[in-house]
Design an enzyme around this catalytic site. Structure first.
Site, PDB file in Angstrom:
ATOM      1  N   GLY A  17       0.867  80.345 -14.405  1.00 47.02           N
ATOM      2  CA  GLY A  17       1.984  80.982 -13.727  1.00 47.02           C
ATOM      3  C   GLY A  17       1.726  81.478 -12.324  1.00 47.02           C
ATOM      4  O   GLY A  17       2.556  82.181 -11.754  1.00 47.02           O
ATOM      5  N   TRP A  47       1.752  79.970  -9.354  1.00 45.21           N
ATOM      6  CA  TRP A  47       2.722  79.539  -8.344  1.00 45.21           C
ATOM      7  C   TRP A  47       4.081  80.184  -8.566  1.00 45.21           C
ATOM      8  O   TRP A  47       4.726  80.620  -7.621  1.00 45.21           O
ATOM      9  CB  TRP A  47       2.829  78.013  -8.345  1.00 45.21           C
ATOM     10  CG  TRP A  47       1.750  77.363  -7.533  1.00 45.21           C
ATOM     11  CD1 TRP A  47       0.563  77.919  -7.142  1.00 45.21           C
ATOM     12  CD2 TRP A  47       1.755  76.041  -7.010  1.00 45.21           C
ATOM     13  NE1 TRP A  47      -0.165  77.016  -6.417  1.00 45.21           N
ATOM     14  CE2 TRP A  47       0.531  75.859  -6.320  1.00 45.21           C
ATOM     15  CE3 TRP A  47       2.648  74.989  -7.069  1.00 45.21           C
ATOM     16  CZ2 TRP A  47       0.204  74.662  -5.682  1.00 45.21           C
ATOM     17  CZ3 TRP A  47       2.325  73.791  -6.443  1.00 45.21           C
ATOM     18  CH2 TRP A  47       1.120  73.626  -5.749  1.00 45.21           C
ATOM     19  N   ASP A  78       5.601  73.423 -18.383  1.00 44.74           N
ATOM     20  CA  ASP A  78       4.198  73.081 -18.605  1.00 44.74           C
ATOM     21  C   ASP A  78       4.016  72.710 -20.070  1.00 44.74           C
ATOM     22  O   ASP A  78       4.738  73.204 -20.941  1.00 44.74           O
ATOM     23  CB  ASP A  78       3.270  74.242 -18.248  1.00 44.74           C
ATOM     24  CG  ASP A  78       1.832  73.780 -17.997  1.00 44.74           C
ATOM     25  OD1 ASP A  78       1.401  73.812 -16.828  1.00 44.74           O
ATOM     26  OD2 ASP A  78       1.155  73.368 -18.955  1.00 44.74           O
ATOM     27  N   ASP A  97       5.817  68.536 -22.707  1.00 41.76           N
ATOM     28  CA  ASP A  97       5.099  67.513 -21.953  1.00 41.76           C
ATOM     29  C   ASP A  97       6.076  66.815 -21.016  1.00 41.76           C
ATOM     30  O   ASP A  97       6.953  66.076 -21.467  1.00 41.76           O
ATOM     31  CB  ASP A  97       4.464  66.516 -22.927  1.00 41.76           C
ATOM     32  CG  ASP A  97       3.544  65.525 -22.238  1.00 41.76           C
ATOM     33  OD1 ASP A  97       3.644  65.360 -21.003  1.00 41.76           O
ATOM     34  OD2 ASP A  97       2.724  64.897 -22.939  1.00 41.76           O
ATOM     35  N   ASP A 102       1.763  71.482  -9.540  1.00 38.28           N
ATOM     36  CA  ASP A 102       0.321  71.730  -9.608  1.00 38.28           C
ATOM     37  C   ASP A 102      -0.255  71.021 -10.836  1.00 38.28           C
ATOM     38  O   ASP A 102      -1.296  71.405 -11.358  1.00 38.28           O
ATOM     39  CB  ASP A 102       0.063  73.244  -9.681  1.00 38.28           C
ATOM     40  CG  ASP A 102      -1.340  73.627  -9.221  1.00 38.28           C
ATOM     41  OD1 ASP A 102      -1.915  72.889  -8.403  1.00 38.28           O
ATOM     42  OD2 ASP A 102      -1.856  74.655  -9.682  1.00 38.28           O
ATOM     43  N   LYS A 153      -0.001  68.900  -5.687  1.00 34.67           N
ATOM     44  CA  LYS A 153      -1.457  68.734  -5.725  1.00 34.67           C
ATOM     45  C   LYS A 153      -1.777  67.276  -6.028  1.00 34.67           C
ATOM     46  O   LYS A 153      -1.267  66.710  -6.993  1.00 34.67           O
ATOM     47  CB  LYS A 153      -2.072  69.634  -6.795  1.00 34.67           C
ATOM     48  CG  LYS A 153      -3.583  69.432  -6.959  1.00 34.67           C
ATOM     49  CD  LYS A 153      -4.221  70.524  -7.773  1.00 34.67           C
ATOM     50  CE  LYS A 153      -3.806  70.504  -9.231  1.00 34.67           C
ATOM     51  NZ  LYS A 153      -4.416  71.611  -9.994  1.00 34.67           N
TER      52      LYS A 153
END
Length: 208
Positions: free
Chosen positions: A62, A64, A82, A98, A123, A163
């Site tokens: 958490g 971000w 997530d 997922d 991320d 990322k």
């Protein structure tokens, strides 16, 4: 009897706990050191403004989302996803699942609704095997999915931060992003470990 840690995992743990950003996050009661990466990106690229709607992919634990809440304020909205669970954050609508599964994607899109999104941030990273020939394609698949999310929900002139691990496919991916956004930068925040292949692509001015 517990399993003995490998030398490499022991080195990683020692490095992790000596990391100044890990220590700083712990002292400030922040979710993770990733908070500081996004803060540095915000200082240079000004992605967030009060009242924005943000999608956070690969959100747990958490860091971000926690940072973005401070920038978009009470009138803003964050939809986070997530595969791992995440403790609640005020102002964050969290979906556990997922992202690679169509059912989870559809549930996420349903939460976004008809409203266009101002920022998509990712991320996400796979579970690494230590074999670049396996890990890099897995990582590239995730960032491709994040870019597809932009195509579906990002508002014109919106922003994307993702990322990415440098390796095969990186240049083509960067080229795709440059075709979709007005301004594209590649950042290596100070809070990112030097030996990590990770960089952050920051793209603004979505062409829609």
């Amino acid at each position: 009897m517990g399993k003995k840690r490998s030398a490499s995992s022991s080195r990683w743990l020692a490095e992790h706990f000596k990391d100044q950003f890990v220590q700083k996050a712990h002292k400030q009661k922040l979710r993770s050191r990733a908070y500081f990466k996004l803060d540095e990106i915000q200082q240079s690229d000004r992605l967030f403004r009060p009242g924005m709607t943000v999608v956070d992919l690969g959100a747990a634990p958490g860091g971000w989302s926690q940072y973005a809440v401070t920038q978009i304020g009470n009138q803003g909205r964050i939809i986070a996803c997530d595969i791992l669970d995440m403790n609640p954050i005020v102002g964050v609508d969290f979906l556990q699942g997922d992202f690679r599964e169509v059912s989870v994607l559809n549930a996420l899109l349903a939460r976004v609704g008809d409203e266009m999104v101002d920022v998509v941030m990712s991320d996400m990273a796979p579970n690494f095997s230590g074999m670049p020939s396996v890990d890099i394609p897995r990582a590239m698949y995730l960032v491709e999915l994040a870019l597809d999310m932009c195509r579906q929900v990002l508002a014109p002139k919106g922003s994307f931060v993702v990322k990415v691990f440098q390796g095969e496919g990186f240049d083509d991916y960067l080229r795709d992003i440059r075709s979709m956004f007005t301004t594209v930068k590649v950042r290596k925040p100070e809070a990112s470990r030097d030996r990590s292949r990770e960089v952050y692509i920051v793209a603004t001015g979505y062409k829609g």
